[in-house]
Write a protein that holds these residues in place. Structure first.
Motif, mmCIF file in Angstrom:
data_model
loop_
_atom_site.group_PDB
_atom_site.id
_atom_site.type_symbol
_atom_site.label_atom_id
_atom_site.label_comp_id
_atom_site.label_asym_id
_atom_site.label_seq_id
_atom_site.Cartn_x
_atom_site.Cartn_y
_atom_site.Cartn_z
ATOM 1 N N ALA A 8 46.096 60.732 12.222
ATOM 2 C CA ALA A 8 45.742 61.432 10.983
ATOM 3 C C ALA A 8 45.163 62.792 11.342
ATOM 4 O O ALA A 8 44.194 62.873 12.085
ATOM 5 C CB ALA A 8 44.739 60.616 10.186
ATOM 6 N N MET A 9 45.780 63.851 10.834
ATOM 7 C CA MET A 9 45.299 65.209 11.064
ATOM 8 C C MET A 9 45.285 65.934 9.728
ATOM 9 O O MET A 9 46.312 65.994 9.052
ATOM 10 C CB MET A 9 46.204 65.947 12.043
ATOM 11 N N GLN A 10 44.158 66.439 9.386
ATOM 12 C CA GLN A 10 43.965 67.143 8.125
ATOM 13 C C GLN A 10 44.459 66.263 6.977
ATOM 14 O O GLN A 10 43.936 65.190 6.771
ATOM 15 C CB GLN A 10 44.623 68.512 8.172
ATOM 16 N N ASP A 11 45.490 66.677 6.255
ATOM 17 C CA ASP A 11 45.963 65.910 5.105
ATOM 18 C C ASP A 11 47.205 65.079 5.411
ATOM 19 O O ASP A 11 47.826 64.543 4.500
ATOM 20 C CB ASP A 11 46.272 66.854 3.939
ATOM 21 N N GLU A 12 47.570 64.978 6.685
ATOM 22 C CA GLU A 12 48.800 64.271 7.038
ATOM 23 C C GLU A 12 48.526 63.084 7.941
ATOM 24 O O GLU A 12 47.609 63.103 8.753
ATOM 25 C CB GLU A 12 49.755 65.202 7.781
ATOM 26 N N THR A 13 49.356 62.056 7.811
ATOM 27 C CA THR A 13 49.358 60.922 8.716
ATOM 28 C C THR A 13 50.802 60.753 9.206
ATOM 29 O O THR A 13 51.728 60.784 8.404
ATOM 30 C CB THR A 13 48.901 59.644 8.005
ATOM 31 N N PHE A 14 50.968 60.606 10.508
ATOM 32 C CA PHE A 14 52.321 60.496 11.053
ATOM 33 C C PHE A 14 52.324 59.581 12.267
ATOM 34 O O PHE A 14 51.300 59.399 12.917
ATOM 35 C CB PHE A 14 52.894 61.879 11.410
ATOM 36 N N PRO A 15 53.495 58.982 12.579
ATOM 37 C CA PRO A 15 53.573 58.112 13.751
ATOM 38 C C PRO A 15 53.452 58.912 15.035
ATOM 39 O O PRO A 15 53.831 60.075 15.091
ATOM 40 C CB PRO A 15 54.970 57.475 13.633
ATOM 41 N N ALA A 16 52.906 58.277 16.063
ATOM 42 C CA ALA A 16 52.729 58.964 17.340
ATOM 43 C C ALA A 16 52.715 57.955 18.478
ATOM 44 O O ALA A 16 52.501 56.768 18.271
ATOM 45 C CB ALA A 16 51.422 59.747 17.332
#
Length: 123
Positions: A110-118
């Motif tokens: 989760a970074m700022q307003d985004e969540t993404f797979p990593a």
């Protein structure tokens, strides 16, 4: 049409990004025969790459077959793809024979307003 690659030895790298967008169409068996990487990152969740994804993945198998060595390879997809899932299931035995591991991840960042797979890659 594209020009043939000049003759020469393969290039060995630790990490290579598989080209995306319109350039994804240039990734073929010759690319994987010449660019020999410990890790290939397949990024770019777009309709253009989805259309050529199976060809890219099959080219990896064909190119890696020509290496003639026991170098282990990790394939790191950065997006979820039905084509990737189907290829993984259909060619799993061949992947194992060639020393190819597909790295899946259920982790998210989760970074700022985004969540993404990593996923984390260590050398």
């Amino acid at each position: 049409s594209r020009a043939a690659a000049p003759p020469g030895p393969p290039v060995y790298v630790d990490l290579a990004y598989v080209p995306g967008s319109w350039s994804a169409r240039t990734v073929d068996e010759e690319f994987f025969r010449r660019v020999r990487s410990l890790c290939y990152v397949v990024s770019g969740d777009d309709h253009l790459k989805e259309g050529v994804m199976r060809g890219i993945l099959d080219a990896l198998l064909a190119g890696k077959h020509q290496w003639g060595s026991d170098i282990q390879v990790t394939l790191i997809p950065t997006f979820d793809s039905l084509v990737m899932h189907e290829w993984y299931q259909e060619t799993h035995e061949r992947q194992q024979e060639l020393g190819i591991t597909v790295l899946g991840s259920n982790s998210t960042v989760a970074m700022q307003d985004e969540t993404f797979p990593a996923c984390k890659v260590e050398f």
